[in-house]
Enzyme design. Structure first.
Site, PDB file in Angstrom:
ATOM      1  N   HIS A 146       8.397   5.348  29.939  1.00 16.76           N
ATOM      2  CA  HIS A 146       8.311   4.586  31.182  1.00 16.76           C
ATOM      3  C   HIS A 146       7.296   5.199  32.142  1.00 16.76           C
ATOM      4  CE1 HIS A 146      10.759   7.545  33.403  1.00 16.76           C
ATOM      5  NE2 HIS A 146      11.585   7.556  32.371  1.00 16.76           N
ATOM      6  N   CYS A 158      13.343  11.194  28.875  1.00 17.36           N
ATOM      7  CA  CYS A 158      12.332  10.204  28.499  1.00 17.36           C
ATOM      8  C   CYS A 158      10.934  10.817  28.518  1.00 17.36           C
ATOM      9  CB  CYS A 158      12.362   9.040  29.488  1.00 17.36           C
ATOM     10  SG  CYS A 158      13.947   8.185  29.564  1.00 17.36           S
TER      11      CYS A 158
END
Length: 183
Positions: A146, A158
């Site tokens: 992201h 992430c």
């Protein structure tokens, strides 16, 4: 007459994520001869990913699709399947729930991630196949690719890049592109 063998159409490409020297929560993302800076988990990179440890797993994870906040940005060109992020989209991160590491819709009581975030991190949010097909309880959930916070602040596990880098990467990505996090 002899025919020339056909070349395979668009072989699967790989994006390499390596820890940036001197900083356990920063990384370098290499693709198509280019390198971009990225944020990774506050727990660094780990071969023993567990729910809540804040680590980015050492793994080869295929991209399966993603979400875009169409109310904030125009989706950049890509062959990767992207959906608009619905208002009520959540992602279950409660290991004891049957929906663990799956998208769910609000209202939803167990622990979850909100996919329409006010901070813009998920304005473009790509889903990697970490712990999706054969889910392992406490094996880690919501491992996405992201957008990064300013200053590349650490993620919860992430991989996050700047918006300009994401736009460049999306031109390169499609379903099956592998994000390989190496130790």
């Amino acid at each position: 007459m002899r025919r020339k063998p056909r070349k395979a159409a668009n072989p699967v490409r790989t994006i390499i994520v390596r820890r940036k020297p001197g900083n356990h929560s920063r990384a370098l993302v290499t693709f198509a001869g280019r390198t971009e800076e990225a944020a990774i988990g506050r727990g660094g990179i780990s071969s023993r990913k567990r729910e809540g440890d804040g680590a980015t797993p050492i793994a080869a994870m295929r991209l399966i699709g993603g979400y875009v906040r169409h109310d904030r940005i125009t989706p950049p060109p890509t062959a990767l399947p992207l959906r608009f992020t619905p208002q009520n989209l959540l992602w279950c991160d409660e290991p004891r729930d049957a929906n663990y590491n799956r998208p769910v819709t609000a209202p939803f009581k167990p622990s979850h991630e909100k996919m329409r975030r006010a901070d813009g991190l998920y304005d473009i949010c790509l889903v990697m196949d970490w712990n999706l097909r054969r889910r392992k309880r406490h094996g880690g959930s919501a491992i996405f690719f992201h957008l990064a916070r300013p200053g590349y602040m650490p993620t919860e596990g992430c991989v996050a890049v700047s918006r300009p880098a994401m736009t460049r990467l999306l031109r390169f990505m499609r379903r099956g592109t592998v994000v390989r996090v190496v130790g």
